[in-house]
Write an enzyme that holds these catalytic residues in place. Structure first.
Site, PDB file in Angstrom:
ATOM      1  N   GLU A 266       0.855  -1.192   0.000  1.00  0.00           N
ATOM      2  CA  GLU A 266       0.000   0.000   0.000  1.00  0.00           C
ATOM      3  C   GLU A 266       0.886   1.234   0.000  1.00  0.00           C
ATOM      4  OE1 GLU A 266      -2.828   0.178   3.211  1.00  0.00           O
ATOM      5  OE2 GLU A 266      -3.224  -1.976   3.137  1.00  0.00           O
ATOM      6  N   GLU A 318     -13.601   4.988  -0.268  1.00  0.00           N
ATOM      7  CA  GLU A 318     -14.432   4.102   0.553  1.00  0.00           C
ATOM      8  C   GLU A 318     -14.998   4.924   1.712  1.00  0.00           C
ATOM      9  OE1 GLU A 318     -12.597  -0.042   1.094  1.00  0.00           O
ATOM     10  OE2 GLU A 318     -10.866   1.229   0.629  1.00  0.00           O
ATOM     11  N   LYS A 321     -15.128   3.667   5.587  1.00  0.00           N
ATOM     12  CA  LYS A 321     -13.934   3.359   6.375  1.00  0.00           C
ATOM     13  C   LYS A 321     -13.957   4.119   7.703  1.00  0.00           C
ATOM     14  CE  LYS A 321      -9.861   2.603   5.042  1.00  0.00           C
ATOM     15  NZ  LYS A 321      -8.462   2.810   4.582  1.00  0.00           N
ATOM     16  N   GLU A 329      -9.170   9.205   5.713  1.00  0.00           N
ATOM     17  CA  GLU A 329      -9.234   7.763   5.451  1.00  0.00           C
ATOM     18  C   GLU A 329     -10.242   7.392   4.372  1.00  0.00           C
ATOM     19  OE1 GLU A 329      -7.793   4.815   6.285  1.00  0.00           O
ATOM     20  OE2 GLU A 329      -6.166   6.009   7.061  1.00  0.00           O
TER      21      GLU A 329
END
Length: 484
Positions: A266, A318, A321, A329
């Site tokens: 990541e 997303e 999250k 985030e």
């Protein structure tokens, strides 16, 4: 990352088992997370990957919908095992056999899914976990390896353990070492990885270094040179990525595996939710990273040897999250939740700039906003309710919608909840304070979304699916335990 057309070929001379004189292809892949209530159809996502010539994708679970969509695509896949499953997998070979059968071998057929890696846990040694999963990782790997061998996949599908960069530490890269409490287990795991031909996977986030420290030099987080380089003997580091990478190289060297191939599991930069998280910074970082890796320059401790692969975090935003680490985030995607490129980015895959998703099925073009004819003094409780369920992080400090005013804030919160509820008319009532409009209320850079219609996935299906999977595994484990 394995479908890279113009891949770099690097010869690594390695004195350790199975890695001597190995040729690898450096490539660019992506993480595909699904913690969103606005989920694109998996087939649309796979088409998006193929349209952008992205040949490698990393999943955080073994979602059957995603895997079915990936069948026949040729895209190399890393499937993930959540940390919560490690205990069960470590204690039962039968559970490991079942997991491999249901999530790997059933797809490993002609015209199936090209599964190359199984990620055993996700950052299981993170210091915040306080050793919760530490004792489970290696036994789970042993059981899974045996399960792969039983179905003749051990030579093709490799087990890996994505680690957070907090697994190692040092003030200078050349002095890198694993945290004292991890030295023994890391030595055992790296030995296992090496003996089975697997790379070491690490997640590196210069953004977090900048976000968490006001003293961190901003230019050191990027790739255009720094006025605050780190001098480490004869080596000079002009960016945080190289410094972090070489700290890991040094840590591996100290346990006898200094030439272990490394994959970046990541890495990325968010576009919202913090002062330093914006479109221009994300583009500068990601493009700089890609150019740096594909230049084949390597790092001071590994000149001419870039990471085997890097997986950008992430493919899509997303909005479900957790925001405990920060509001950013929910905004890591190089594409927005609906597969639209946020900024021009060349992945170096011979395809030019990012191409948008096609055939996205949106809900009707309508929004929920504050009713201008009503007294909005009573709106605060409704905002709290809406934002407790929908994503309102762009309204907060550092967000792209932070300056749209009180009425704008109310409308944004109302609309986020309305779209979350698939535009159910009742969800725009708010005791008469809301109203539906067909005029886009977006203000400047503050975009009021319209949700997507996914016939395969209703509201919260990702969360519900995850809960059902966990329940299923508990039932399976209990049945196996009873039969022993």
């Amino acid at each position: 990352m394995r479908g890279f057309d113009g891949a770099l070929h690097v010869v690594l001379f390695m004195p350790i088992l199975l890695w001597s004189i190995l040729m690898v292809e450096a490539g660019i892949g992506v993480n595909w997370g699904t913690l969103s209530s606005h989920r694109l159809s998996p087939s649309v996502v796979v088409d998006l990957l193929r349209e952008n010539k992205i040949g490698k994708v990393k999943l955080f679970d073994a979602d059957p919908n995603a895997l079915r969509a990936l069948m026949g695509s040729g895209i190399e896949v890393m499937v993930g095992i959540p940390n919560e499953m490690l205990g069960t997998l470590s204690s039962s070979a039968a559970v490991a056999d079942l997991w491999v059968s249901q999530n790997v071998s059933r797809y490993a057929v002609k015209g199936g899914v090209n599964i190359r890696y199984i990620a055993v846990g996700n950052e299981p040694f993170l210091s915040n976990y306080q050793g919760q999963y530490q004792s489970f990782v290696l036994p789970a790997m042993v059981n899974l390896q045996q399960s792969l061998a039983k179905v003749n996949l051990a030579g093709y599908v490799k087990l890996v353990v994505p680690c957070n960069a907090d697994a190692y530490e040092s003030s200078l890269p050349s002095q890198g070492s694993f945290r004292p409490e991890l030295t023994q287990i890391m030595t055992q795991i790296v030995s296992f990885l090496n003996s089975n031909g697997s790379p070491f996977i690490v997640n590196i986030y210069p953004f977090l270094s900048l976000y968490q420290s006001s003293d961190f030099p901003q230019d050191y987080a990027f790739f255009d040179g720094s006025s605050h380089p780190v001098v480490d003997g004869s080596n000079i580091y002009y960016n945080a990525f190289d410094g972090n990478f070489d700290t890991l190289v040094a840590a591996l060297n100290k346990i006898g595996y200094g030439q272990m191939p490394i994959v970046i599991g990541e890495v990325g930069w968010p576009t919202d939710g913090a002062v330093s998280a914006n479109l221009s910074a994300a583009r500068a970082f990601n493009q700089g990273l890609i150019n740096h890796v594909l230049s084949n320059k390597g790092t001071p401790l590994r000149p001419g040897v870039p990471p085997m692969d890097i997986y950008l975090f992430s493919l899509l935003d997303e909005e479900q999250k957790s925001i405990l680490p920060g509001n950013f985030e929910r905004h890591w995607g190089i594409f927005s939740f609906d597969g639209q490129a946020k900024y021009p980015l060349n992945l170096g895959l011979g395809n030019g700039m990012l191409k948008n998703a096609k055939d996205v099925q949106y809900l009707p073009s309508r929004w929920c906003v504050a009713n201008p004819s009503r007294d909005l003094d009573r709106a605060s409780n409704h905002i709290k309710l809406a934002c407790s369920m929908a994503d309102c992080t762009t309204l907060l400090y550092g967000g792209s919608c932070n300056t749209i005013g009180m009425k704008g804030n109310i409308s944004y919160a109302f609309n986020s909840y309305y779209q979350l509820q698939k535009q159910d008319a009742r969800s725009c009532d708010f005791d008469g304070l809301g109203m539906v409009t067909f005029l886009d209320p977006s203000i400047g850079d503050c975009h009021f979304l319209v949700g997507v219609s996914d016939s395969n996935c209703g509201f919260g299906c990702g969360i519900l699916c995850g809960l059902w999977i966990m329940i299923l595994w508990v039932v399976i484990y209990l049945r196996i335990f009873d039969s022993l």
